[in-house]
Scaffold this active site. Structure first.
Site, PDB file in Angstrom:
ATOM      1  N   GLY A  43     -37.921  83.439 -22.606  1.00 45.58           N
ATOM      2  CA  GLY A  43     -38.118  83.255 -21.170  1.00 45.58           C
ATOM      3  C   GLY A  43     -38.155  84.609 -20.471  1.00 45.58           C
ATOM      4  O   GLY A  43     -37.827  84.709 -19.279  1.00 45.58           O
ATOM      5  N   GLY A  44     -38.563  85.650 -21.213  1.00 47.03           N
ATOM      6  CA  GLY A  44     -38.592  87.010 -20.676  1.00 47.03           C
ATOM      7  C   GLY A  44     -39.536  87.189 -19.505  1.00 47.03           C
ATOM      8  O   GLY A  44     -39.403  88.144 -18.731  1.00 47.03           O
TER       9      GLY A  44
ATOM     10  N   LYS B 221     -26.832  78.130 -17.209  1.00 48.24           N
ATOM     11  CA  LYS B 221     -26.632  76.852 -16.521  1.00 48.24           C
ATOM     12  C   LYS B 221     -28.013  76.282 -16.171  1.00 48.24           C
ATOM     13  O   LYS B 221     -28.953  77.071 -16.018  1.00 48.24           O
ATOM     14  CB  LYS B 221     -25.756  77.043 -15.296  1.00 48.24           C
ATOM     15  CG  LYS B 221     -26.501  77.439 -14.013  1.00 48.24           C
ATOM     16  CD  LYS B 221     -25.621  77.327 -12.803  1.00 48.24           C
ATOM     17  CE  LYS B 221     -26.465  77.194 -11.572  1.00 48.24           C
ATOM     18  NZ  LYS B 221     -25.800  77.248 -10.301  1.00 48.24           N
TER      19      LYS B 221
ATOM     20  N   HIS C 296     -19.207  76.723 -11.020  1.00 47.88           N
ATOM     21  CA  HIS C 296     -18.642  77.907 -10.351  1.00 47.88           C
ATOM     22  C   HIS C 296     -17.296  77.633  -9.662  1.00 47.88           C
ATOM     23  O   HIS C 296     -16.333  78.361  -9.861  1.00 47.88           O
ATOM     24  CB  HIS C 296     -19.625  78.455  -9.312  1.00 47.88           C
ATOM     25  CG  HIS C 296     -20.993  78.707  -9.858  1.00 47.88           C
ATOM     26  ND1 HIS C 296     -21.211  79.331 -11.053  1.00 47.88           N
ATOM     27  CD2 HIS C 296     -22.221  78.407  -9.371  1.00 47.88           C
ATOM     28  CE1 HIS C 296     -22.518  79.421 -11.270  1.00 47.88           C
ATOM     29  NE2 HIS C 296     -23.154  78.862 -10.270  1.00 47.88           N
TER      30      HIS C 296
HETATM   31  P1  NAP Z   1     -38.746  80.002 -15.127  1.00 44.78           P
HETATM   32  O1  NAP Z   1     -39.056  81.035 -14.115  1.00 44.78           O
HETATM   33  O2  NAP Z   1     -39.453  78.684 -15.077  1.00 44.78           O
HETATM   34  O3  NAP Z   1     -39.001  80.649 -16.566  1.00 44.78           O
HETATM   35  C1  NAP Z   1     -39.018  79.900 -17.743  1.00 44.78           C
HETATM   36  C2  NAP Z   1     -39.372  80.806 -18.887  1.00 44.78           C
HETATM   37  O4  NAP Z   1     -39.434  80.041 -20.083  1.00 44.78           O
HETATM   38  C3  NAP Z   1     -40.711  81.497 -18.731  1.00 44.78           C
HETATM   39  O5  NAP Z   1     -40.591  82.821 -19.196  1.00 44.78           O
HETATM   40  C4  NAP Z   1     -41.612  80.688 -19.660  1.00 44.78           C
HETATM   41  O6  NAP Z   1     -42.655  81.512 -20.082  1.00 44.78           O
HETATM   42  C5  NAP Z   1     -40.630  80.360 -20.779  1.00 44.78           C
HETATM   43  N1  NAP Z   1     -41.027  79.185 -21.552  1.00 44.78           N
HETATM   44  C6  NAP Z   1     -41.282  77.934 -21.093  1.00 44.78           C
HETATM   45  N2  NAP Z   1     -41.633  77.129 -22.111  1.00 44.78           N
HETATM   46  C7  NAP Z   1     -41.591  77.875 -23.238  1.00 44.78           C
HETATM   47  C8  NAP Z   1     -41.853  77.610 -24.609  1.00 44.78           C
HETATM   48  N3  NAP Z   1     -42.234  76.414 -25.058  1.00 44.78           N
HETATM   49  N4  NAP Z   1     -41.702  78.626 -25.483  1.00 44.78           N
HETATM   50  C9  NAP Z   1     -41.334  79.852 -25.089  1.00 44.78           C
HETATM   51  N5  NAP Z   1     -41.068  80.167 -23.805  1.00 44.78           N
HETATM   52  C10 NAP Z   1     -41.195  79.180 -22.886  1.00 44.78           C
HETATM   53  O7  NAP Z   1     -37.189  79.663 -15.162  1.00 44.78           O
HETATM   54  P2  NAP Z   1     -35.972  80.608 -14.706  1.00 44.78           P
HETATM   55  O8  NAP Z   1     -35.753  80.418 -13.259  1.00 44.78           O
HETATM   56  O9  NAP Z   1     -36.176  81.968 -15.225  1.00 44.78           O
HETATM   57  O10 NAP Z   1     -34.748  79.898 -15.421  1.00 44.78           O
HETATM   58  C11 NAP Z   1     -34.486  80.017 -16.806  1.00 44.78           C
HETATM   59  C12 NAP Z   1     -33.167  79.294 -17.111  1.00 44.78           C
HETATM   60  O11 NAP Z   1     -32.126  79.920 -16.384  1.00 44.78           O
HETATM   61  C13 NAP Z   1     -33.155  77.836 -16.667  1.00 44.78           C
HETATM   62  O12 NAP Z   1     -32.336  77.105 -17.558  1.00 44.78           O
HETATM   63  C14 NAP Z   1     -32.494  77.892 -15.300  1.00 44.78           C
HETATM   64  O13 NAP Z   1     -31.863  76.687 -14.961  1.00 44.78           O
HETATM   65  C15 NAP Z   1     -31.482  78.983 -15.534  1.00 44.78           C
HETATM   66  N6  NAP Z   1     -31.051  79.673 -14.316  1.00 44.78           N
HETATM   67  C16 NAP Z   1     -31.952  80.301 -13.519  1.00 44.78           C
HETATM   68  C17 NAP Z   1     -31.521  80.977 -12.394  1.00 44.78           C
HETATM   69  C18 NAP Z   1     -32.488  81.726 -11.504  1.00 44.78           C
HETATM   70  O14 NAP Z   1     -32.022  82.370 -10.577  1.00 44.78           O
HETATM   71  N7  NAP Z   1     -33.776  81.689 -11.751  1.00 44.78           N
HETATM   72  C19 NAP Z   1     -30.154  80.996 -12.064  1.00 44.78           C
HETATM   73  C20 NAP Z   1     -29.251  80.363 -12.901  1.00 44.78           C
HETATM   74  C21 NAP Z   1     -29.706  79.703 -14.028  1.00 44.78           C
HETATM   75  P3  NAP Z   1     -44.078  80.967 -20.565  1.00 44.78           P
HETATM   76  O15 NAP Z   1     -44.528  79.961 -19.592  1.00 44.78           O
HETATM   77  O16 NAP Z   1     -44.883  82.214 -20.623  1.00 44.78           O
HETATM   78  O17 NAP Z   1     -43.843  80.400 -21.924  1.00 44.78           O
END
Ligand code: NAP
Length: 484
Positions: free
Chosen positions: A17-18, A148, A240
């Site tokens: 998810g980089g 989370k 939290h």
């Molecule tokens: P996001 O922006 O939707 O990113 C998801 C990532 O997963 C993307 O890099 C996507 O890249 C990758 N991905 C999706 N399907 C994939 C697959 N089949 N194989 C490999 N990579 C895949 O989500 P996010 O906001 O970063 O959140 C990530 C996690 O952290 C979630 O569980 C979220 O609940 C948690 N979280 C996020 C935040 C926040 O502030 N954003 C805060 C707390 C917790 P591709 O589409 O290029 O594959």
């Protein structure tokens, strides 16, 4: 006082998810700040992994842009970014398929610490864990970091734990709750267990009640769809706020070691009484047409999801018998302010008479903004005219106390990622803790679902629904103002 940087061993860190939001906003800028602070060892490698087709150079551009947008630190000098980018690579990988795994393995170095950050939705945790083992990327020393939400309820959390446990031992799993990475939260433990002053008073005999507030000014904005399935109870309280409550209420662990601390936190969760329906207030923000209301943000005109929770609960043990804990969190409130307030009881007898008024010591632990602590003490108002009493704060702002380098105190993500590399699980939630927290919140959520309760509306920019004020007033207490 300059913060001391303790070096870590060289590592390979793969961020699944980089390309995602969390990686760009928090993880990658955080790693860059550690690099600037001199904590990134020679030979460290950071690999972004996702499905988007991109090469190393393309990902480095993305990382550079993210760092420019979301910030380096003061000690990040010109040219440091280029050096940092040399540690960065990218691999196209599909968590659900076979593509890219062998290539990813070929990029990893033998003999280094391996950490795999699952910065993807929880539905992919099982796929990633299985493939890491199947393709031989992870061994029994590797670490996985999960984000989370850890489950939607007890059943799903158990299933997630079971899935991870098929491939990794509990000692390899790092469940992030970034609140535990905050400087003040760790300072709470230092203050409690490093001083003789507080611990003797830290109980029902001397503490009247405890308030924990996490107030946000933002709404659910762009993530309304996700949030609407979750709500404040699942999104904030179950993790939290309960973690903060645990650190306040727990018994002193025998040692500052992962399982010693987590055993004590678990005992607190297990000692929590069920919450009575009239001890909980749910709210939903209403912009009255001037600003968007929750339902518009969520895209559901009939949504009954709460964007605010206030509740009163009790920890049923000898230390806390009869001392209420009030928890409150919400969105679109009047200020962004998070704090824990330990409100001590009145002095047993006032030698100054009724005219002196009521004075109480309050220890306030501020999480944001301006992390710090404040102890309210009662003194004589200066000047002639008799003994008039006034409450003044003994204030310890970390920014002041730590001097000009305090901006370099690592943020929560930076600290926690470095703890993963060090193999220190103290500030990460153990599987049984997460399950116990869900076991406490599930019946509360089921209760209001069964009763078909709708949340109370509250004005954008307010302190939440009036009923939440009544929750305190009924007990002859009052919430502290939400202010920055
Ligand atoms: P996001 O922006 O939707 O990113 C998801 C990532 O997963 C993307 O890099 C996507 O890249 C990758 N991905 C999706 N399907 C994939 C697959 N089949 N194989 C490999 N990579 C895949 O989500 P996010 O906001 O970063 O959140 C990530 C996690 O952290 C979630 O569980 C979220 O609940 C948690 N979280 C996020 C935040 C926040 O502030 N954003 C805060 C707390 C917790 P591709 O589409 O290029 O594959």
């Amino acid at each position: 006082m300059v913060s001391r940087v303790i070096p870590v061993d060289p590592f390979d860190l793969v961020i699944f998810g980089g390309t995602g939001d969390l990686a760009r906003r928090k993880i990658l800028p955080g790693l860059f700040r550690r690099f600037c602070a001199g904590q990134m060892p020679e030979g460290a490698q950071i690999i972004g992994a996702a499905r988007t087709e991109m090469d190393d150079a393309g990902f480095r551009d993305m990382v550079a842009e993210a760092i420019r947008e979301f910030g380096g630190g003061r000690s990040c000098e010109d040219g440091t970014l280029d050096e940092f980018l040399k540690l960065i690579g990218y691999q196209v990988v599909d968590a659900k398929g076979e593509d890219g795994w062998k290539e990813l393995k070929a990029r990893l170095n033998d003999g280094l610490i391996r950490a795999f950050y699952f910065s993807v939705g929880p539905s992919l945790f099982g796929d990633l864990a299985e493939r890491l083992r199947h393709f031989g990327l992870a061994d029994d020393d590797s670490r996985v970091v999960v984000e989370k939400p850890f489950g939607h309820d007890l059943k799903t959390a158990r299933a997630l734990n079971a899935t991870l446990a098929q491939h990794f031992d509990e000692t390899q799993i790092y469940r992030i709750d970034h609140y535990l990475g905050k400087e003040t939260v760790q300072n709470l433990m230092a203050v409690r267990f490093g001083n003789v002053l507080f611990e003797p008073l830290w109980n029902a005999q001397y503490v009247d009640h405890i308030q924990i507030t996490v107030a946000e000014t933002v709404g659910v904005g762009g993530r309304g769809g996700y949030y609407d399935k979750s709500g404040a109870m699942r999104d904030m309280v179950q993790n939290h706020l309960m973690q903060l409550l645990c650190l306040i209420a727990m018994e002193p662990p025998a040692r500052f070691e992962p399982d010693a601390v987590r055993d004590e936190k678990l005992k607190v969760i297990r000692a929590l009484d069920p919450v009575l329906p009239h001890h909980i207030v749910r709210g939903q923000y209403d912009g009255h047409g001037v600003e968007p209301s929750y339902r518009e943000d969520a895209g559901d005109p009939r949504s009954t999801t709460e964007s605010f929770i206030a509740l009163k609960c009790h920890v049923s043990n000898w230390r806390w018998a009869g001392t209420p804990f009030y928890l409150r969190t919400g969105k679109k409130l009047r200020a962004r302010a998070s704090e824990i307030a330990v409100v001590f009881k009145d002095a047993p007898h006032s030698i100054f008479g009724a005219d002196a008024g009521r004075h109480r010591n309050i220890l306030t632990i501020r999480l944001q903004p301006n992390e710090g602590m404040e102890l309210g003490v009662t003194i004589k108002e200066p000047g002639p005219g008799g003994m008039r009493l006034v409450d003044v704060p003994l204030d310890m702002s970390f920014a002041d106390a730590l001097g000009p380098d305090s901006e370099e105190v690592p943020d929560a993500y930076e600290r926690l990622i470095m703890d993963v590399i060090r193999g220190n699980q103290t500030l990460f939630m153990r599987g049984d803790e997460v399950e116990a927290a869900w076991a406490w919140t599930d019946p509360i959520i089921e209760g209001w679902q069964n009763r078909g309760e709708a949340p109370k509306p509250y004005d954008v920019g307010s302190s939440g629904p009036d009923d939440s004020l009544m929750l305190m007033h009924r007990d002859g207490r009052k919430w502290r103002d939400i202010r920055t």
